[in-house]
Every structure is written in C-alpha cells, then in structure tokens.
Design a protein around this motif. Structure first.
Motif, PDB file in Angstrom:
ATOM      1  N   SER A  96       8.007  10.815   5.395  1.00  0.00           N
ATOM      2  CA  SER A  96       7.737  10.247   6.723  1.00  0.00           C
ATOM      3  C   SER A  96       7.418  11.343   7.734  1.00  0.00           C
ATOM      4  CB  SER A  96       8.933   9.425   7.208  1.00  0.00           C
ATOM      5  OG  SER A  96       9.123   8.317   6.374  1.00  0.00           O
ATOM      6  N   ARG A  97       8.153  12.465   7.641  1.00  0.00           N
ATOM      7  CA  ARG A  97       7.852  13.599   8.521  1.00  0.00           C
ATOM      8  C   ARG A  97       6.456  14.146   8.256  1.00  0.00           C
ATOM      9  NH1 ARG A  97      13.370  15.603   7.841  1.00  0.00           N
ATOM     10  NH2 ARG A  97      12.584  16.793   6.085  1.00  0.00           N
ATOM     11  N   GLU A  98       6.070  14.242   6.986  1.00  0.00           N
ATOM     12  CA  GLU A  98       4.737  14.757   6.648  1.00  0.00           C
ATOM     13  C   GLU A  98       3.641  13.813   7.150  1.00  0.00           C
ATOM     14  OE1 GLU A  98       3.595  16.466   3.045  1.00  0.00           O
ATOM     15  OE2 GLU A  98       5.462  17.550   2.748  1.00  0.00           O
ATOM     16  N   VAL A  99       3.859  12.504   7.059  1.00  0.00           N
ATOM     17  CA  VAL A  99       2.871  11.540   7.560  1.00  0.00           C
ATOM     18  C   VAL A  99       2.734  11.678   9.068  1.00  0.00           C
ATOM     19  CG1 VAL A  99       2.437   9.073   7.896  1.00  0.00           C
ATOM     20  CG2 VAL A  99       3.111   9.906   5.652  1.00  0.00           C
ATOM     21  N   VAL A 140      -0.669  12.472   1.124  1.00  0.00           N
ATOM     22  CA  VAL A 140      -0.123  12.066   2.425  1.00  0.00           C
ATOM     23  C   VAL A 140      -1.088  11.105   3.111  1.00  0.00           C
ATOM     24  CG1 VAL A 140       0.649  12.907   4.677  1.00  0.00           C
ATOM     25  CG2 VAL A 140       1.224  14.185   2.626  1.00  0.00           C
ATOM     26  N   LEU A 141      -2.399  11.343   2.962  1.00  0.00           N
ATOM     27  CA  LEU A 141      -3.392  10.408   3.526  1.00  0.00           C
ATOM     28  C   LEU A 141      -3.254   9.022   2.905  1.00  0.00           C
ATOM     29  CD1 LEU A 141      -6.668  12.495   3.860  1.00  0.00           C
ATOM     30  CD2 LEU A 141      -5.531  11.218   5.675  1.00  0.00           C
ATOM     31  N   LEU A 142      -3.083   8.973   1.588  1.00  0.00           N
ATOM     32  CA  LEU A 142      -2.919   7.673   0.915  1.00  0.00           C
ATOM     33  C   LEU A 142      -1.650   6.975   1.393  1.00  0.00           C
ATOM     34  CD1 LEU A 142      -4.000   8.614  -2.713  1.00  0.00           C
ATOM     35  CD2 LEU A 142      -5.289   7.274  -1.046  1.00  0.00           C
ATOM     36  N   ARG A 143      -0.588   7.729   1.586  1.00  0.00           N
ATOM     37  CA  ARG A 143       0.664   7.148   2.085  1.00  0.00           C
ATOM     38  C   ARG A 143       0.492   6.630   3.518  1.00  0.00           C
ATOM     39  NH1 ARG A 143       5.872   6.739  -0.197  1.00  0.00           N
ATOM     40  NH2 ARG A 143       7.286   6.237   1.477  1.00  0.00           N
ATOM     41  N   ALA A 144      -0.225   7.413   4.349  1.00  0.00           N
ATOM     42  CA  ALA A 144      -0.459   6.999   5.732  1.00  0.00           C
ATOM     43  C   ALA A 144      -1.338   5.744   5.773  1.00  0.00           C
ATOM     44  CB  ALA A 144      -1.112   8.136   6.515  1.00  0.00           C
ATOM     45  N   ARG A 145      -2.307   5.653   4.858  1.00  0.00           N
ATOM     46  CA  ARG A 145      -3.146   4.446   4.827  1.00  0.00           C
ATOM     47  C   ARG A 145      -2.319   3.244   4.387  1.00  0.00           C
ATOM     48  NH1 ARG A 145      -8.675   3.963   1.480  1.00  0.00           N
ATOM     49  NH2 ARG A 145      -7.286   4.332  -0.265  1.00  0.00           N
ATOM     50  N   LYS A 146      -1.413   3.434   3.447  1.00  0.00           N
ATOM     51  CA  LYS A 146      -0.545   2.345   3.000  1.00  0.00           C
ATOM     52  C   LYS A 146       0.329   1.847   4.148  1.00  0.00           C
ATOM     53  CE  LYS A 146       2.698   1.281  -0.697  1.00  0.00           C
ATOM     54  NZ  LYS A 146       3.420   1.816  -1.860  1.00  0.00           N
ATOM     55  N   LYS A 148      -0.648   1.837   7.139  1.00  0.00           N
ATOM     56  CA  LYS A 148      -1.623   1.367   8.133  1.00  0.00           C
ATOM     57  C   LYS A 148      -1.652   2.257   9.383  1.00  0.00           C
ATOM     58  CE  LYS A 148      -1.500  -3.406   6.543  1.00  0.00           C
ATOM     59  NZ  LYS A 148      -2.240  -3.164   5.392  1.00  0.00           N
ATOM     60  N   LEU A 149      -1.520   3.578   9.162  1.00  0.00           N
ATOM     61  CA  LEU A 149      -1.622   4.533  10.250  1.00  0.00           C
ATOM     62  C   LEU A 149      -3.017   5.150  10.332  1.00  0.00           C
ATOM     63  CD1 LEU A 149       1.811   6.334   9.806  1.00  0.00           C
ATOM     64  CD2 LEU A 149       1.202   4.616  11.511  1.00  0.00           C
ATOM     65  N   VAL A 150      -3.699   5.250   9.183  1.00  0.00           N
ATOM     66  CA  VAL A 150      -5.072   5.772   9.139  1.00  0.00           C
ATOM     67  C   VAL A 150      -5.915   4.854   8.267  1.00  0.00           C
ATOM     68  CG1 VAL A 150      -4.344   8.177   9.432  1.00  0.00           C
ATOM     69  CG2 VAL A 150      -4.686   7.285   7.138  1.00  0.00           C
ATOM     70  N   ASP A 151      -7.237   5.022   8.374  1.00  0.00           N
ATOM     71  CA  ASP A 151      -8.150   4.254   7.540  1.00  0.00           C
ATOM     72  C   ASP A 151      -9.324   5.143   7.169  1.00  0.00           C
ATOM     73  OD1 ASP A 151      -9.043   1.988   6.152  1.00  0.00           O
ATOM     74  OD2 ASP A 151     -10.386   1.451   7.814  1.00  0.00           O
ATOM     75  N   PHE A 152      -9.819   4.976   5.946  1.00  0.00           N
ATOM     76  CA  PHE A 152     -11.003   5.689   5.481  1.00  0.00           C
ATOM     77  C   PHE A 152     -11.611   4.925   4.323  1.00  0.00           C
ATOM     78  CE2 PHE A 152      -7.256   7.589   3.532  1.00  0.00           C
ATOM     79  CZ  PHE A 152      -7.537   7.557   2.183  1.00  0.00           C
ATOM     80  N   GLU A 153     -12.873   5.211   4.033  1.00  0.00           N
ATOM     81  CA  GLU A 153     -13.603   4.541   2.962  1.00  0.00           C
ATOM     82  C   GLU A 153     -13.213   5.131   1.605  1.00  0.00           C
ATOM     83  OE1 GLU A 153     -15.940   1.998   3.057  1.00  0.00           O
ATOM     84  OE2 GLU A 153     -15.385   1.770   5.165  1.00  0.00           O
ATOM     85  N   GLY A 154     -13.195   4.290   0.586  1.00  0.00           N
ATOM     86  CA  GLY A 154     -12.934   4.743  -0.778  1.00  0.00           C
ATOM     87  C   GLY A 154     -11.456   4.746  -1.120  1.00  0.00           C
TER      88      GLY A 154
END
Length: 171
Positions: A96-99, A140-146, A148-154
């Motif tokens: 959570s800290r890393e996100v 960390v990006l995948l965790r943040a997308r899960k 719903k903090l970030v979004d990206f294609e693919g």
C-alpha cells in the motif's frame, strides 16, 4: 522371557528410576539426571503429538480443528493470530505504501490532460524516474489499477515496447 519383560516393565515407572543415576553433560559442564532427560523427552513427544493432530498434512490423524470449507468467510485465510496472518498484514501495508508512492511520483512528473484535467504520464518517462525508486514498477502499476487508482491500456507494460502508453491517475 517373562521375567525379563516383567523386570523391564517394573523399571519403567518413574518411582523405580534411581535418583542418584546421573550423566555428565559435557556441553553445559553440569550433571543431568536420567529422570530429567526422560521428562524432557516425554514433554517433547506430547507436544509433537498435539502438533500432528492439528497438522492438515499428517497421514496419521485428522485435524481436530474445524477446517473452513469453500464459500465460508475464513476459507483460504490464515489462522487468526498466526505468524502467517501477521506477515500478510505487513506485506499489505508495504505494498500500500508503494502504491501511494507511485501515485505521488505520477502527480509530480505527470501533466494534466486537457479533456478532463486528470494527471497523466507516459510509461517510458515514468519508468526512467521510478527505476531509481523500485524495480517493481509494473507490479505496483497493476496493483494500483486493481485498486482503481490508475488506468492504462493493455494487460502488461513492457519497457521499450510500451514507452508511449499513457498512464492516467484516477484519484
């Protein structure tokens, strides 16, 4: 043979073990009684038997504790108060800290979009900046997308190939 087995059975009781029989313990430099060794061994044996009763992988006994079944709240979760539960909580806190740190980095180096004003950054730029912070950027990006903090294609981002993919900070 009957007399030998009877005499052995008689000597196996604690009262019949002679108290003055002592062994020299070379490691500690003190004397250890046979009775003490026997009691320690029996204590260990009892504790191991109790452990094996609760061990779900033991072939000899079934666990005496109620094992949660699929669909119950506790299914797939560690026992309350166990070290496994504590390690899981610690790992969750660390991730959570890393996100949160990733979101701060995106805010710092990202630029607001003209359409909705949300902060966005290209993966290549983020990778160059974030690689000095952590080597787990994609995870960390995948965790943040899960979350719903970030979004990206693919589904997955690759260095070099996906450098132009835009990552949008949703919150």
């Amino acid at each position: 043979m009957g007399t030998n087995s009877q005499s052995t059975a008689i000597l196996e009781t604690e009262e019949d073990v002679p108290a003055p029989a002592q062994l020299k313990d070379d490691t500690a430099g003190s004397f250890v009684s046979v009775r003490g060794l026997k009691e320690n061994w029996q204590k260990w044996s009892h504790e191991h038997q109790e452990y094996q009763r609760n061990n779900p992988f033991s072939n000899t006994t079934r666990p005496s504790v109620v094992v949660p079944q699929r669909g119950q709240d506790d299914y797939g979760r560690p026992l309350q108060g166990s070290m496994t539960e504590q390690r899981g909580k610690d790992a969750h806190t660390h991730i959570s800290r890393e996100v949160q740190e990733l979101c701060e980095v995106i805010r710092d180096i990202g630029e607001p979009k003209e359409v909705d004003g949300k902060v966005a950054v290209k993966f290549g730029k983020l990778f160059e900046r974030y690689v000095t912070i952590s080597n787990k950027l994609v995870g960390v990006l995948l965790r943040a997308r899960k979350q719903k903090l970030v979004d990206f294609e693919g589904e997955m981002l690759w260095q070099g190939k996906d450098d132009d993919v835009v990552i949008t900070l949703l919150q």
